[in-house]
Design an enzyme around this catalytic site. Structure first.
Site, short mmCIF file in Angstrom:
data_model
loop_
_atom_site.label_atom_id
_atom_site.label_comp_id
_atom_site.label_asym_id
_atom_site.label_seq_id
_atom_site.Cartn_x
_atom_site.Cartn_y
_atom_site.Cartn_z
N GLY A 238 -30.11 -10.98 -5.19
CA GLY A 238 -28.84 -10.56 -5.63
C GLY A 238 -28.17 -9.75 -6.02
N GLN B 226 -20.84 -4.82 -8.28
CA GLN B 226 -21.41 -4.11 -7.11
C GLN B 226 -20.73 -3.19 -5.82
OE1 GLN B 226 -24.94 -6.01 -8.09
NE2 GLN B 226 -26.20 -3.79 -7.24
N CYS C 9 -32.81 -2.92 -7.59
CA CYS C 9 -30.81 -3.69 -7.40
C CYS C 9 -30.74 -2.29 -6.26
CB CYS C 9 -30.73 -1.95 -9.33
SG CYS C 9 -28.93 -2.57 -9.06
N LEU C 10 -29.71 -3.09 -5.57
CA LEU C 10 -29.29 -2.69 -5.00
C LEU C 10 -28.39 -1.43 -4.48
CD1 LEU C 10 -27.73 -6.07 -2.67
CD2 LEU C 10 -30.17 -4.03 -1.42
N HIS D 72 -30.68 -10.07 -14.39
CA HIS D 72 -30.82 -9.19 -14.03
C HIS D 72 -29.02 -9.01 -13.28
CE1 HIS D 72 -31.32 -5.42 -10.79
NE2 HIS D 72 -29.38 -5.58 -10.94
N GLU D 73 -28.87 -9.81 -12.86
CA GLU D 73 -26.85 -10.19 -12.27
C GLU D 73 -26.11 -9.95 -13.31
OE1 GLU D 73 -26.79 -8.73 -9.08
OE2 GLU D 73 -28.70 -9.39 -8.69
N HIS E 203 -24.62 -7.17 -15.01
CA HIS E 203 -24.31 -6.28 -14.18
C HIS E 203 -22.59 -6.39 -14.44
CE1 HIS E 203 -26.20 -3.83 -11.52
NE2 HIS E 203 -26.71 -5.34 -10.95
NI NI Z 1 -28.84 -5.31 -9.65
#
Ligand code: NI
Length: 154
Positions: free
Chosen positions: A46, A51, A90-91, A132-133, A136
């Site tokens: 995701g 991000q 998380c990236l 999660h997304e 963000h």
């Molecule tokens: Ni994330």
């Protein structure tokens, strides 16, 4: 398509509340395509627009299930049921994982890249990814919700 640079934790960009998308034009489609490529090349499931430094309510998800690629514009969670606690990453936090409690089943309403309404129901990992997304987009990071960090293996 082009891979974009991922914003790392500590950057103010990740703490901002994103604005809704109002134009469903080529600029949005390029963003979506770039986000998907960036996510896949980074082995993520995701990615949210902040991000990649874009403060708009745009999310891409692919948990490698029957849904394939999911694009969510201006997503809203309409129903959450059950609970699950599992490891999450998380990236924007390379190599960091921790246990986070999430609902086990989540229903999401959103728009697709053409501005048409779409609805998804996710359980398990997909429910986790939705939460999660969408967090963000509101400047909320998984690190805020980690119950216990998982030790890095050296
Ligand atoms: Ni994330």
């Amino acid at each position: 398509m082009a891979k974009r640079e991922i914003v790392r934790f500590g950057e103010e960009t990740l703490r901002r509340k994103c604005r809704e998308v109002t134009e469903f034009d080529e600029k949005l489609w390029i963003l979506l395509d770039d986000m998907y490529e960036t996510m896949i090349e980074s082995n993520g499931v995701g990615l949210a627009a902040p991000q990649v430094g874009i403060l708009r309510r745009v999310v891409v998800i692919d948990v490698d299930d029957d849904n394939g690629k999911i694009e969510l514009i201006n997503p809203v969670i309409t129903r959450m049921t059950g609970k699950q606690t599992d490891s999450e990453g998380c990236l924007s936090y390379p190599g960091k994982y921790g246990y986070v409690k999430r609902p086990n089943k989540v229903k999401v309403k959103a728009l697709n890249r053409y501005g048409k309404p779409v609805e998804y129901t996710g359980t398990g990992l997909l429910a986790r990814a939705f939460c999660h997304e969408i967090d963000h987009l509101n400047g909320i990071l998984f690190s805020d919700k980690v119950i216990e960090w998982i030790e890095e293996e050296n």
